[in-house]
Design a protein around this motif. Structure first.
Motif, mmCIF file in Angstrom:
data_model
loop_
_atom_site.group_PDB
_atom_site.id
_atom_site.type_symbol
_atom_site.label_atom_id
_atom_site.label_comp_id
_atom_site.label_asym_id
_atom_site.label_seq_id
_atom_site.Cartn_x
_atom_site.Cartn_y
_atom_site.Cartn_z
ATOM 1 N N LEU A 169 0.825 -1.207 0.000
ATOM 2 C CA LEU A 169 0.000 0.000 0.000
ATOM 3 C C LEU A 169 0.861 1.259 0.000
ATOM 4 N N VAL A 170 0.579 2.165 -0.927
ATOM 5 C CA VAL A 170 1.101 3.525 -0.855
ATOM 6 C C VAL A 170 -0.070 4.413 -0.435
ATOM 7 N N ALA A 171 0.075 5.093 0.699
ATOM 8 C CA ALA A 171 -0.976 5.999 1.168
ATOM 9 C C ALA A 171 -0.801 7.333 0.457
ATOM 10 N N VAL A 172 -1.785 7.694 -0.334
ATOM 11 C CA VAL A 172 -1.668 8.928 -1.125
ATOM 12 C C VAL A 172 -2.124 10.119 -0.279
ATOM 13 N N LEU A 231 10.692 5.973 -4.722
ATOM 14 C CA LEU A 231 10.232 5.398 -5.989
ATOM 15 C C LEU A 231 9.482 6.463 -6.774
ATOM 16 N N ILE A 232 9.873 6.630 -8.024
ATOM 17 C CA ILE A 232 9.154 7.535 -8.929
ATOM 18 C C ILE A 232 8.272 6.669 -9.826
ATOM 19 N N HIS A 233 6.945 6.827 -9.682
ATOM 20 C CA HIS A 233 6.003 5.961 -10.412
ATOM 21 C C HIS A 233 5.729 6.444 -11.825
ATOM 22 N N SER A 234 6.110 7.671 -12.137
ATOM 23 C CA SER A 234 5.520 8.364 -13.281
ATOM 24 C C SER A 234 6.521 8.730 -14.376
ATOM 25 N N VAL A 235 7.508 7.877 -14.607
ATOM 26 C CA VAL A 235 8.471 8.170 -15.666
ATOM 27 C C VAL A 235 7.825 7.894 -17.022
ATOM 28 N N ASP A 236 7.838 8.903 -17.891
ATOM 29 C CA ASP A 236 7.154 8.734 -19.172
ATOM 30 C C ASP A 236 7.986 9.192 -20.368
ATOM 31 N N SER A 237 9.297 9.363 -20.160
ATOM 32 C CA SER A 237 10.160 9.655 -21.316
ATOM 33 C C SER A 237 11.611 9.330 -20.986
ATOM 34 N N LEU A 238 12.374 9.120 -22.041
ATOM 35 C CA LEU A 238 13.798 8.855 -21.874
ATOM 36 C C LEU A 238 14.508 10.108 -21.365
ATOM 37 N N LYS A 239 14.034 11.250 -21.831
ATOM 38 C CA LYS A 239 14.622 12.523 -21.418
ATOM 39 C C LYS A 239 14.507 12.699 -19.893
ATOM 40 N N LEU A 240 13.342 12.383 -19.375
ATOM 41 C CA LEU A 240 13.133 12.469 -17.922
ATOM 42 C C LEU A 240 14.035 11.473 -17.203
ATOM 43 N N TRP A 244 9.045 8.057 0.509
ATOM 44 C CA TRP A 244 8.259 8.984 -0.308
ATOM 45 C C TRP A 244 8.208 8.505 -1.752
ATOM 46 N N HIS A 245 6.994 8.382 -2.268
ATOM 47 C CA HIS A 245 6.812 7.980 -3.667
ATOM 48 C C HIS A 245 6.213 9.139 -4.450
ATOM 49 N N LEU A 246 6.819 9.460 -5.565
ATOM 50 C CA LEU A 246 6.262 10.497 -6.434
ATOM 51 C C LEU A 246 5.362 9.784 -7.442
ATOM 52 N N ILE A 247 4.062 10.116 -7.402
ATOM 53 C CA ILE A 247 3.102 9.390 -8.253
ATOM 54 C C ILE A 247 2.554 10.251 -9.380
ATOM 55 N N GLY A 248 2.759 11.564 -9.304
ATOM 56 C CA GLY A 248 2.202 12.455 -10.326
ATOM 57 C C GLY A 248 3.219 12.799 -11.395
ATOM 58 N N HIS A 249 2.738 13.484 -12.418
ATOM 59 C CA HIS A 249 3.595 13.872 -13.530
ATOM 60 C C HIS A 249 4.801 14.671 -13.031
ATOM 61 N N LEU A 250 5.971 14.309 -13.525
ATOM 62 C CA LEU A 250 7.206 14.938 -13.055
ATOM 63 C C LEU A 250 7.856 15.719 -14.193
ATOM 64 N N LYS A 310 3.980 3.967 6.532
ATOM 65 C CA LYS A 310 5.322 4.520 6.368
ATOM 66 C C LYS A 310 5.640 4.831 4.912
ATOM 67 N N VAL A 311 4.704 4.565 4.031
ATOM 68 C CA VAL A 311 4.939 4.817 2.609
ATOM 69 C C VAL A 311 3.881 5.790 2.103
ATOM 70 N N PHE A 312 4.343 6.990 1.760
ATOM 71 C CA PHE A 312 3.422 8.045 1.350
ATOM 72 C C PHE A 312 3.643 8.428 -0.106
ATOM 73 N N GLY A 313 2.542 8.659 -0.814
ATOM 74 C CA GLY A 313 2.610 9.073 -2.211
ATOM 75 C C GLY A 313 2.113 10.493 -2.373
ATOM 76 N N GLU A 314 2.883 11.294 -3.088
ATOM 77 C CA GLU A 314 2.504 12.673 -3.383
ATOM 78 C C GLU A 314 2.578 12.875 -4.890
ATOM 79 N N ASN A 315 1.765 13.808 -5.407
ATOM 80 C CA ASN A 315 1.834 14.029 -6.858
ATOM 81 C C ASN A 315 2.502 15.343 -7.226
ATOM 82 N N LYS A 316 2.869 16.143 -6.226
ATOM 83 C CA LYS A 316 3.541 17.408 -6.522
ATOM 84 C C LYS A 316 4.882 17.492 -5.798
ATOM 85 N N VAL A 317 5.878 17.931 -6.529
ATOM 86 C CA VAL A 317 7.243 17.965 -6.009
ATOM 87 C C VAL A 317 7.360 18.863 -4.770
#
Ligand SMILES: *Cc1c(COP(=O)(O)O)cnc(C)c1O
Length: 226
Positions: free
Chosen positions: A20-23, A84-93, A64-70, A41-48
């Motif tokens: 579980l990631v608690a958002v 953990l970064i959940h939201s990788v969506d490009s090679l550039k990132l 801390w898990h980043l779940i939103g667009h980065l 002990k595991v929290f997810g946020e979507n903003k840096v």
């Protein structure tokens, strides 16, 4: 309420290997502290910025898990501590994450976000883009990132069957990626899918990480935070 909500979710996770990631996005640190004291002990946020501010004020053993667009230009703020970064969506990132991880003497765990919903607003890679990224010659050179799996969001709909089909498709892609692409910095074990409205389906369809916010903390008040 918090206690009952958490116990209810834990019951559904019992006997599975799903985590579980608690958002916690939009909720104040006092509420996060209460959840922490109840064992989360595991929290997810979507903003840096929000994640950085909260991490400074809370115990250091929180993951801390980043779940939103980065955005590329914000990676540097979370690179010292994000688990953990959940939201990788490009090679550039990914290249930027690698650079910043290196500066921090870390190896950064990442998930690749795959677009599975029937909506135009969601971020993520198409199946084809996913395979392109995983076959890229650049990827093995990024020694400070580790691809741990995939993340996806189902369509926001009441049609349970559609949600199930989308999760099932992501699970098939996950299984394919797991057997086809393993490498130095690719170790596919995690499938992040399922939120408050659809996590029971996601668990049934093979999720290993659910990201649950409102089913724990209640509805979010977006007045001050969008
Ligand atoms: C907000 C959010 C969640 C949690 O949503 P709930 O419906 O409150 O459980 C999960 N994943 C992502 C990417 C989110 O932005």
């Amino acid at each position: 309420m918090l206690k009952e909500n958490i116990e209810n979710i834990r019951k559904q996770l019992a006997g599975t290997s799903c985590k579980l990631v608690a958002v916690t996005k939009t909720h104040p640190v006092e509420v996060l502290m209460e959840a922490y004291q109840l064992g989360l002990k595991v929290f997810g946020e979507n903003k840096v910025q929000e994640m950085v501010d909260k991490a400074e004020k809370l115990p250091k053993d929180i993951e801390w898990h980043l779940i939103g667009h980065l955005q590329t230009n914000k990676v540097k703020y979370i690179a010292p501590f994000v688990s953990l970064i959940h939201s990788v969506d490009s090679l550039k990132l990914l290249q930027e994450i690698n650079k910043r991880a290196q500066q921090n003497h870390r190896v950064q765990d990442c998930l690749l976000q795959v677009f599975i919903a029937q909506e135009e607003t969601k971020f993520g890679l198409s199946e084809e883009e996913l395979y392109q990224l995983l076959s890229s010659e650049t990827l093995p050179t990024l020694q400070n990132v580790r691809i741990k799996g995939l993340m996806g969001m189902a369509t926001n709909t009441d049609h349970q069957d559609q949600i199930r089909q989308e999760f099932r498709r992501l699970k098939r892609i996950f299984d394919h990626v797991k057997t086809t692409f393993s490498g130095k910095n690719v170790e596919i074990t995690e499938l992040s899918m399922g939120m408050s409205s659809d996590y029971p389906i996601a668990i049934e369809e093979g999720s290993t990480i659910i990201r649950v916010g409102s089913a724990i903390f209640g509805n979010r008040n977006y007045q001050n935070n969008r």
